[in-house]
Scaffold this motif. Structure first.
Motif, PDB file in Angstrom:
ATOM      1  N   VAL A  29       0.848  -1.197   0.000  1.00 26.93           N
ATOM      2  CA  VAL A  29       0.000   0.000   0.000  1.00 26.93           C
ATOM      3  C   VAL A  29       0.884   1.249   0.000  1.00 26.93           C
ATOM      4  N   PRO A  30       1.031   1.869  -1.172  1.00 26.87           N
ATOM      5  CA  PRO A  30       1.753   3.137  -1.221  1.00 26.87           C
ATOM      6  C   PRO A  30       0.885   4.268  -0.659  1.00 26.87           C
ATOM      7  N   ILE A  31       1.535   5.306  -0.190  1.00 19.99           N
ATOM      8  CA  ILE A  31       0.827   6.502   0.258  1.00 19.99           C
ATOM      9  C   ILE A  31       0.154   7.140  -0.959  1.00 19.99           C
ATOM     10  N   ARG A  32      -1.063   7.603  -0.772  1.00 18.86           N
ATOM     11  CA  ARG A  32      -1.825   8.301  -1.816  1.00 18.86           C
ATOM     12  C   ARG A  32      -1.974   7.479  -3.100  1.00 18.86           C
ATOM     13  N   SER A  33      -2.191   6.178  -2.941  1.00 23.69           N
ATOM     14  CA  SER A  33      -2.365   5.316  -4.106  1.00 23.69           C
ATOM     15  C   SER A  33      -3.200   4.108  -3.714  1.00 23.69           C
ATOM     16  N   GLU A  34      -3.787   3.497  -4.706  1.00 26.14           N
ATOM     17  CA  GLU A  34      -4.507   2.249  -4.475  1.00 26.14           C
ATOM     18  C   GLU A  34      -3.503   1.157  -4.120  1.00 26.14           C
ATOM     19  N   PRO A  35      -3.921   0.156  -3.366  1.00 30.57           N
ATOM     20  CA  PRO A  35      -3.028  -0.959  -3.049  1.00 30.57           C
ATOM     21  C   PRO A  35      -2.538  -1.656  -4.322  1.00 30.57           C
ATOM     22  N   LEU A  36      -1.313  -2.120  -4.266  1.00 29.51           N
ATOM     23  CA  LEU A  36      -0.729  -2.866  -5.382  1.00 29.51           C
ATOM     24  C   LEU A  36      -0.894  -4.346  -5.074  1.00 29.51           C
ATOM     25  N   ARG A  37      -1.649  -5.030  -5.916  1.00 28.95           N
ATOM     26  CA  ARG A  37      -1.946  -6.446  -5.679  1.00 28.95           C
ATOM     27  C   ARG A  37      -1.310  -7.361  -6.729  1.00 28.95           C
ATOM     28  N   THR A  38      -1.140  -6.857  -7.916  1.00 29.07           N
ATOM     29  CA  THR A  38      -0.637  -7.689  -9.017  1.00 29.07           C
ATOM     30  C   THR A  38       0.612  -7.066  -9.635  1.00 29.07           C
ATOM     31  N   LEU A  39       1.271  -7.863 -10.469  1.00 28.06           N
ATOM     32  CA  LEU A  39       2.422  -7.343 -11.200  1.00 28.06           C
ATOM     33  C   LEU A  39       1.992  -6.175 -12.095  1.00 28.06           C
ATOM     34  N   SER A  40       0.797  -6.260 -12.635  1.00 23.56           N
ATOM     35  CA  SER A  40       0.268  -5.176 -13.463  1.00 23.56           C
ATOM     36  C   SER A  40       0.081  -3.892 -12.660  1.00 23.56           C
ATOM     37  N   ASP A  41      -0.435  -4.013 -11.440  1.00 23.84           N
ATOM     38  CA  ASP A  41      -0.593  -2.842 -10.564  1.00 23.84           C
ATOM     39  C   ASP A  41       0.769  -2.191 -10.311  1.00 23.84           C
ATOM     40  N   ALA A  42       1.762  -3.031 -10.036  1.00 22.62           N
ATOM     41  CA  ALA A  42       3.110  -2.525  -9.753  1.00 22.62           C
ATOM     42  C   ALA A  42       3.696  -1.826 -10.982  1.00 22.62           C
ATOM     43  N   ARG A  43       3.508  -2.427 -12.135  1.00 20.24           N
ATOM     44  CA  ARG A  43       3.991  -1.817 -13.385  1.00 20.24           C
ATOM     45  C   ARG A  43       3.343  -0.451 -13.592  1.00 20.24           C
ATOM     46  N   ALA A  44       2.029  -0.373 -13.440  1.00 27.39           N
ATOM     47  CA  ALA A  44       1.312   0.888 -13.624  1.00 27.39           C
ATOM     48  C   ALA A  44       1.793   1.940 -12.627  1.00 27.39           C
ATOM     49  N   TYR A  45       2.049   1.523 -11.397  1.00 28.59           N
ATOM     50  CA  TYR A  45       2.533   2.467 -10.381  1.00 28.59           C
ATOM     51  C   TYR A  45       3.892   3.028 -10.779  1.00 28.59           C
ATOM     52  N   ILE A  46       4.809   2.160 -11.155  1.00 25.06           N
ATOM     53  CA  ILE A  46       6.150   2.628 -11.546  1.00 25.06           C
ATOM     54  C   ILE A  46       6.055   3.559 -12.747  1.00 25.06           C
ATOM     55  N   LEU A  47       5.233   3.203 -13.723  1.00 24.35           N
ATOM     56  CA  LEU A  47       5.094   4.059 -14.912  1.00 24.35           C
ATOM     57  C   LEU A  47       4.439   5.401 -14.596  1.00 24.35           C
ATOM     58  N   SER A  48       3.705   5.477 -13.488  1.00 21.67           N
ATOM     59  CA  SER A  48       3.059   6.740 -13.113  1.00 21.67           C
ATOM     60  C   SER A  48       4.017   7.701 -12.393  1.00 21.67           C
ATOM     61  N   LEU A  49       5.180   7.193 -11.984  1.00 18.04           N
ATOM     62  CA  LEU A  49       6.148   8.044 -11.296  1.00 18.04           C
ATOM     63  C   LEU A  49       6.744   9.061 -12.267  1.00 18.04           C
ATOM     64  N   PRO A  50       7.124  10.235 -11.762  1.00 17.44           N
ATOM     65  CA  PRO A  50       7.788  11.209 -12.631  1.00 17.44           C
ATOM     66  C   PRO A  50       9.069  10.602 -13.213  1.00 17.44           C
ATOM     67  N   PRO A  51       9.421  10.949 -14.455  1.00 20.07           N
ATOM     68  CA  PRO A  51      10.614  10.369 -15.084  1.00 20.07           C
ATOM     69  C   PRO A  51      11.876  10.475 -14.223  1.00 20.07           C
ATOM     70  N   GLY A  52      12.061  11.579 -13.548  1.00 18.28           N
ATOM     71  CA  GLY A  52      13.249  11.741 -12.717  1.00 18.28           C
ATOM     72  C   GLY A  52      13.316  10.750 -11.572  1.00 18.28           C
ATOM     73  N   THR A  53      12.163  10.346 -11.085  1.00 22.35           N
ATOM     74  CA  THR A  53      12.093   9.341 -10.019  1.00 22.35           C
ATOM     75  C   THR A  53      12.162   7.943 -10.608  1.00 22.35           C
ATOM     76  N   ARG A  54      11.385   7.708 -11.628  1.00 24.23           N
ATOM     77  CA  ARG A  54      11.273   6.389 -12.252  1.00 24.23           C
ATOM     78  C   ARG A  54      12.619   5.853 -12.746  1.00 24.23           C
ATOM     79  N   HIS A  55      13.517   6.755 -13.126  1.00 23.41           N
ATOM     80  CA  HIS A  55      14.800   6.324 -13.677  1.00 23.41           C
ATOM     81  C   HIS A  55      15.902   6.220 -12.629  1.00 23.41           C
TER      82      HIS A  55
END
Length: 82
Positions: A13-39
């Motif tokens: 459960v990330p702060i200010r986000s829906e719980p991550l339950r699947t690999l797809s949820d995790a992928r979507a979360y990482i892709l939603s991060l700002p590029p400077g953070t994601r990289h």
């Protein structure tokens, strides 16, 4: 065959986000991060481990991806308290 619907080893459960339950949820979360953070190294490592988990469907690979996601969230102070 890639299966993004596989469940993580545990719900994250990330702060200010829906719980991550699947690999797809995790992928979507990482892709939603700002590029400077994601990289940043910890997020790139999480993404690499997610890809390995999707490719293998191995419980060990899924556990490693789950752990790295928790680690990255904790490091960036984005993990909700339990």
């Amino acid at each position: 065959m890639a299966n993004w619907d596989l469940e993580l080893s545990r719900v994250i459960v990330p702060i200010r986000s829906e719980p991550l339950r699947t690999l797809s949820d995790a992928r979507a979360y990482i892709l939603s991060l700002p590029p400077g953070t994601r990289h940043q190294e910890d997020w790139e490592r999480a993404a690499d481990l997610l890809m390995a988990a999707v490719d293998s469907s191995s419980e060990i690979d899924i556990e490693q991806a789950t752990f790295q996601l928790e680690r990255a969230l904790l490091f960036h102070k984005l993990l909700a308290p339990r």
